[in-house]
Design an enzyme around this catalytic site. Structure first.
Site, mmCIF file in Angstrom:
data_model
loop_
_atom_site.group_PDB
_atom_site.id
_atom_site.type_symbol
_atom_site.label_atom_id
_atom_site.label_comp_id
_atom_site.label_asym_id
_atom_site.label_seq_id
_atom_site.Cartn_x
_atom_site.Cartn_y
_atom_site.Cartn_z
ATOM 1 N N CYS A 168 81.492 22.247 20.518
ATOM 2 C CA CYS A 168 83.036 22.344 19.732
ATOM 3 C C CYS A 168 83.549 23.581 20.492
ATOM 4 C CB CYS A 168 82.863 22.405 18.224
ATOM 5 S SG CYS A 168 84.623 22.083 17.702
ATOM 6 N N HIS A 197 80.519 17.901 16.920
ATOM 7 C CA HIS A 197 79.276 18.397 16.238
ATOM 8 C C HIS A 197 78.300 17.659 16.084
ATOM 9 C CE1 HIS A 197 81.292 22.479 15.139
ATOM 10 N NE2 HIS A 197 82.340 21.760 15.268
ATOM 11 N N GLU A 220 75.256 18.340 15.641
ATOM 12 C CA GLU A 220 74.086 18.808 14.518
ATOM 13 C C GLU A 220 74.451 17.991 13.256
ATOM 14 O OE1 GLU A 220 77.946 21.506 14.313
ATOM 15 O OE2 GLU A 220 76.780 20.698 15.797
#
Length: 240
Positions: free
Chosen positions: A116, A219, A221
């Site tokens: 990001c 993102h 994650e």
């Protein structure tokens, strides 16, 4: 019995906040899922405070670098912009540190994953520029600051064939989350765009001159798709 395989140590940049909320004094922060994603992929996360003068010592400790996101922006002066959009929020010491350690990691051919805002910094370090506020520069933009929760998809991206990202994910498109008002505008010399949104916004970049220099605007994650987990696994593998 063979010894367990050593986990590569992955430097993960922290966010920083002024006094208020968690502490009456300045404080660092990071979402837990950054660490969780690194561990799940086989790495050992090591969070990095913003100490520009200690960059070389940090680099001696890590095998790869994750530059994280955050609710702030890169100083437009760093990519040659004459004006700063009213929405731009700066965190000067964080940017100074992340710029220096990203630049040195690339020079040292350490694997780098920009996420990001981390992709935006990576793009500028590599000689690119940024859109300062998507609604002002992109015609009929998608909701890049998605209204639904960040652990759900916000839109899809098209993955460019022949790129490292395509090789990693094996996908022509990915469902991604979206939490940004800026994006890469032009990429630097030798840098390749590897993903775009339907409205034309650049969603991923990579530098094929290095073994692993990859940025994604979403993102991963959060593991929205299997492609997200593949990104982290490929990054950790490159750091071994």
């Amino acid at each position: 019995m063979s010894a367990p395989t050593k986990r590569p140590t992955i430097g993960v940049t922290l966010d920083s906040e002024e006094p208020g909320g968690y502490s009456k004094f300045p404080w660092y922060a990071a979402r837990q899922n950054y660490a969780d994603a690194v561990v799940k992929a086989g790495g050992l996360p090591l969070f990095l405070p913003h100490e520009p003068d200690q960059v070389e010592e940090y680099l001696a400790l890590i095998d790869g670098l994750v530059v994280t996101g955050g609710a702030f922006d890169i100083d437009p002066a760093l990519f040659g912009a004459a004006e700063k959009h009213p929405t731009v929020k700066l965190k000067g010491r964080r940017t100074q540190f992340e710029w220096k350690i990203t630049q040195r990691a690339i020079e040292s051919d350490l694997p780098v994953l920009g996420i990001c805002g981390g992709q935006q910094l990576l793009n500028v370090v590599l000689g690119g520029t940024l859109i300062q506020h998507i609604p002002d520069e992109v015609e009929a933009p998608l909701a890049h600051e998605q209204p639904n929760p960040r652990d759900e998809p916000g839109h899809s991206v098209t993955v460019e064939k022949g790129t490292l990202l395509h090789k990693i994910t094996g996908a022509a498109s990915l469902e991604v989350n979206s939490a940004h008002h800026q994006a890469a505008k032009a990429v630097g010399p030798g840098v390749r765009i590897n993903a775009t949104a339907e409205d034309g916004v650049i969603e991923g970049i990579e530098d094929p001159r290095h073994r692993f220099v990859l940025g994604v605007q979403w993102h991963p994650e959060f593991s929205i798709s299997s492609g997200d987990e593949k990104i982290f696994r490929a990054f950790i593998e490159a750091a071994r």
